[in-house]
Scaffold this active site. Structure first.
Site, PDB file in Angstrom:
ATOM      1  N   VAL A 284      65.237  57.023  50.561  1.00 35.76           N
ATOM      2  CA  VAL A 284      64.635  55.788  50.268  1.00 35.76           C
ATOM      3  C   VAL A 284      63.265  55.942  49.125  1.00 35.76           C
ATOM      4  O   VAL A 284      63.247  55.005  48.159  1.00 35.76           O
ATOM      5  CB  VAL A 284      64.296  54.952  51.475  1.00 35.76           C
ATOM      6  N   ASP A 331      72.313  37.598   4.463  1.00 37.82           N
ATOM      7  CA  ASP A 331      72.890  36.814   3.277  1.00 37.82           C
ATOM      8  C   ASP A 331      71.410  36.139   2.867  1.00 37.82           C
ATOM      9  O   ASP A 331      70.497  36.388   3.190  1.00 37.82           O
ATOM     10  CB  ASP A 331      73.627  35.633   4.014  1.00 37.82           C
TER      11      ASP A 331
END
Length: 908
Positions: A284, A331
């Site tokens: 853990v 573009d």
């Protein structure tokens, strides 16, 4: 009937053979035959590739490496008969799995959007009469009726009639195309065949009957859908890194457990129950339970921040991918520029005139100029009233015509030859005052190829000579070098009573040259700064546009993209390149401009860049941009001017079509990635003070009691640690974020220096402080090694106080770790102590949560805590300052060493 029976091998074959191949007739199919074919061919729908089973996907979340570790811990806890701990660990597993599953269910819907282009109803000829049916019931062999306003429901060969078709859903071209059964195109690309109609397109005028030859996924629209699905999505760099981190944690935890458990059981001679308890605690302690949810939420925060800035990101992991972008392919029109065309100059044989503030400076009433205005108005599909609609270029031409006294669309449109990207021309046939005329506009070099005459200043015409062509070419180069977009206009009269030309090569021949129109699309004012940020950040910029090379180069120069060595590559030059030549060109690393490019070129460029190891962001707006957008690491669609298909195929949608927004998104991605590393460092730093107490317990052979219980450990990992970790995901950008090059795709989110800092420095200092508090509490309470501390013993309360001091010591050390982790190199003063208010609230919560665990009786009973004495609380106060101070000194020394290294360089 087999699946392929009745299908034509070529839809452009003679109509008689097409009827034979499809086993149909001009009067259409019978309802019975159509029903039978529907079973064979299936519904006329776009089919999405089947997704994975949701149960399988959810199950995968329970077998993640971190989940497997927690399952092992739960199994050990169950074997040790600690039911509360077992239930707590299983709850952690379930919560983590559900959150991760919800994240992965954010699926893309490109094909569903493509399906929206299919209309709900279709008109067909069945049983000898016209019927309206569900579009999904169309089959090959049906005779389809298309009228103005209808969307075409399937791919079909025209039988009679003519229509204007909006092909923008397939080609991205906004100008309509003229389609007629009179044409007979046998060669060239299928989409350019002028007697074919395609699914998903729209009829804007005219009426026709057509023979359906393909439906559903067999249509051109279906082909694009299939291509978009075949282009897979690679895992993002962060997704790969998180998997590596999970396996690293798993290996460390398993190795530690395998090595220490025998020591605890055999060397330390711990009882088997205690050995199991030790193994559970070690597992853990090594598993950061909140890692995956914290990463998910940090990315979600980044998505929300980007959306507020104009970038809608559809996949959480894409935020991190943006931060590693090395190349942006953009573009020009609308992204670098405002997409607000305005005519600035006109050149005719009468001389140039210029538009200055809405007024024309020069001779504005010459015959050639009036002819230019007339052609610009008639060879045009835009409208100014009641609202401006149409392509921005055509709107600008229409405004120019009106300002020069042309009334607009006067004349009867007889025929249109749509804009052809390969020819870069458009023309119409119009009747004006009883005389049919061909009006044409297009790229100057293409129009000049088709002109034989030229209008003079007095309105007469004469043959165009080589000197005229040279002068026009000089004018064109002059305008293009200023970054202006150029169109040439021409016309010619047709003989009355003679059939109109059916083919554009017949119409667009022997034209009379009228003039050149120059238009300006201003760059966005915020783009130059964004470009400069890209350059300082080491991001390469490539312009991929359909515009003229000189125009694109000038715009790129104005915004700072183009440099002295920037190369312009035309579409034809790119098509002629081999893959090796393209790779060599891209490998040079210079900024490039690809002019007159097609969507297919975008896909090829993106693939070549990714093959070189680049992380590519690619912009696009048309349907046929979808494969390139999906192939790029980050597909960027235009939200204003883009199609629905492009928006769905892309990873990110710009709501303002602005290049600067892409750069802002890259910066946000870098910040998110940095923050992920910050809270990973924060989480990992606590592994050392959490693991070492269990090692002390095991290696002492039980003579030293357990310094921290497993439930107290879970309270830290799930209660006090989570909110500050989440707050680190909201950390503001560290100074100099965009002044460093992009990280390599292979660079790990966890590096050796991070582990040394987390486990060694932050964790090591915290471990020393925490163990000091633990042993100090025990010794002051009268404990000596080996003394009993179990329930019922005299020292049991003292031991509970000592474990509580360990618990509180780790919590307060977390506060110092949180402030230290806020920066990777800068000082805390550079970013401000209070600049992350969420972290302050998170720290307040963890203090309150720790107080509840220690002071509230029901929680004390569950977690086994006991309130320490007031003097012991005071002992904890300097812990955060010690942890943060040690790290601040380490970062200061790193900055000083880096400065010395730069100053010692010859070019420093």
């Amino acid at each position: 009937m087999s699946e392929t029976e009745g299908r034509p091998s070529d839809p452009r074959e003679p109509v008689v053979r097409l009827f034979r191949d499809l086993r149909t007739r001009p009067t259409g199919l019978s309802s019975r035959e159509a029903a039978r074919r529907l079973v064979v061919y299936g519904p006329n729908q776009l089919v999405r590739k089947a997704r994975g089973n949701w149960a399988k996907e959810l199950g995968r979340q329970f077998t993640h490496p971190l989940a497997l570790l927690l399952w092992a811990a739960a199994g050990l806890a169950m074997a040790a008969h600690t039911a509360p701990l077992t239930i707590a660990i299983i709850l952690v597993i379930v919560l983590n799995a559900l959150l991760a599953f919800a994240q992965e269910q954010q699926a893309e819907h490109a094909v569903e959007t493509l399906a929206r282009y299919l209309p709900a109803k279709a008109k067909v000829v069945r049983d000898g009469g016209l019927q309206v049916i569900d579009a999904g019931g169309l089959v090959p062999g049906d005779v389809l009726v298309v009228e103005e306003g209808d969307r075409v429901s399937a791919d079909a060969r025209m039988l009679d009639g003519a229509a204007e078709i909006d092909l923008s859903t397939l080609t991205g071209e906004s100008l309509t195309a003229y389609r007629s059964a009179a044409f007979d195109d046998r060669a060239g690309p299928l989409l350019q065949a002028r007697d074919l109609l395609f699914s998903g397109t729209t009829c804007t005028g005219g009426q026709a009957r057509a023979l359906v030859f393909a439906t559903g996924m067999h249509t051109e629209l279906g082909r694009i859908a299939a291509l978009s699905q075949r282009v897979g999505r690679d895992e993002s760099p962060l997704e790969l890194q998180v998997k590596r981190v999970a396996w690293l944690i798993a290996i460390v935890a398993v190795t530690a457990g395998a090595a220490v458990l025998p020591v605890a059981a055999l060397v330390a001679r711990l009882p088997l129950a205690d050995a199991f308890k030790f193994a559970v605690g070690l597992l853990v302690a090594n598993v950061p339970e909140g890692l995956l949810p914290t990463i998910t939420l940090a990315l979600a925060v980044g998505v929300r921040a980007l959306a507020r800035g104009g970038a809608v990101v559809k996949r959480l992991s894409a935020v991190e991918t943006l931060g590693s972008t090395t190349v942006i392919c953009t573009d020009k029109t609308g992204t670098l520029t405002l997409n607000r065309m305005r005519v600035t100059d006109i050149w005719t044989s009468a001389g140039p005139i210029r538009n200055t503030g809405g007024k024309w400076a020069g001779l504005s009433s010459s015959p050639p100029l009036r002819a230019v205005a007339g052609v610009a108005a008639r060879c045009n599909n835009a409208a100014l009233e009641p609202a401006e609609t149409g392509d921005p270029t055509e709107i600008a031409l229409l405004r120019m015509s009106v300002s020069l006294g042309e009334s607009g669309h006067n004349g009867e449109r007889r025929r249109q030859f749509h804009f052809d990207p390969s020819l870069r021309m458009m023309s119409t046939v119009d009747t004006v005052d009883g005389t049919p005329w061909v009006h044409a506009k297009g790229a100057p070099e293409e129009v000049l190829k088709r002109t034989t005459m030229m209008m003079t200043a007095d309105g007469a015409t004469r043959p165009i000579g080589e000197r005229d062509r040279a002068e026009i070419a000089e004018v064109v180069d002059g305008y293009a070098s200023q970054g202006l977009r150029l169109l040439a206009v021409a016309r010619r009269p047709l003989d009355a009573g003679v059939p109109l030309p059916a083919r554009r090569e017949h119409a667009e021949a022997e034209l009379t040259f009228l003039g050149v129109v120059a238009m300006l699309d201003p760059p966005r004012p915020e783009v130059p700064d964004a470009v400069a940020r890209c350059h300082t950040a080491g991001i390469r910029l490539i312009v991929v546009t359909g515009d003229h090379g000189l125009t694109a180069a000038m715009i790129a120069k104005r915004v700072g993209i183009a440099r002295d060595r920037t190369q312009v590559v035309t579409g034809s030059e790119l098509d002629a390149m081999t893959d090796d030549e393209l790779d060599a060109l891209l490998r040079k690393g210079n900024e490039l401009i690809f002019s007159r490019s097609s969507p297919e070129a975008k896909l090829r460029i993106a693939d070549a860049l990714r093959a070189e190891g680049h992380v590519v962001a690619m912009t696009g707006d048309g349907v046929n941009d979808a494969p390139a957008l999906r192939s790029a690491d980050i597909g960027v669609a235009m939200g204003v001017s883009g199609t629905d298909v492009a928006r769905e195929a892309a990873t990110m949608v710009l709501t303002d079509d602005n290049f600067a927004t892409i750069v802002d998104a890259v910066q946000a991605g870098r910040r998110v990635y940095d923050n992920v590393r910050k809270f990973i460092c924060y989480i990992f730093a606590h592994a050392t003070p959490e693991v070492i107490p269990f090692l002390v317990f095991a290696l002492s052979g039980g003579r030293v009691p357990l310094p921290l219980t497993v439930l107290q450990l879970l309270a830290i990992d799930l209660g006090t640690e989570t909110l500050p970790a989440l707050a680190l995901g909201r950390e503001p950008a560290e100074p100099g974020l965009m002044n460093r090059p992009p990280r390599r795709r292979s660079e790990g989110v966890i590096q050796g220096a991070m582990l040394a800092r987390a486990w060694g420095l932050l964790g090591g200092v915290s471990a020393v402080l925490v163990l000091g508090a633990f042993f100090g509490t025990l010794l002051l309470g009268g404990w000596h090694p080996g003394a009993a501390t179990g329930p019922g013993s005299a020292l049991h309360h003292t031991w509970q106080q000592a474990t509580t001091m360990t618990f509180l010591g780790i919590v307060v050390c977390q506060i110092g770790t949180a402030f230290a982790a806020r920066t990777q190199s800068a000082s805390l003063r550079a970013i401000g102590v209070t600049s992350n208010r969420l972290l302050l609230w998170g720290i307040a919560f963890e203090i309150a949560f720790a107080a509840v665990v220690v002071l509230v009786p029901p929680f004390r009973a569950v977690f086994g805590t006991a309130p320490p004495e007031p003097a012991q609380f005071v002992l904890l106060l300097p812990f955060p300052l010690v942890v943060w101070g040690a790290d601040e000194v380490w970062r200061w020394r790193r900055r000083r060493a880096r400065t010395r290294s730069r100053n010692s360089r010859p070019d420093g």
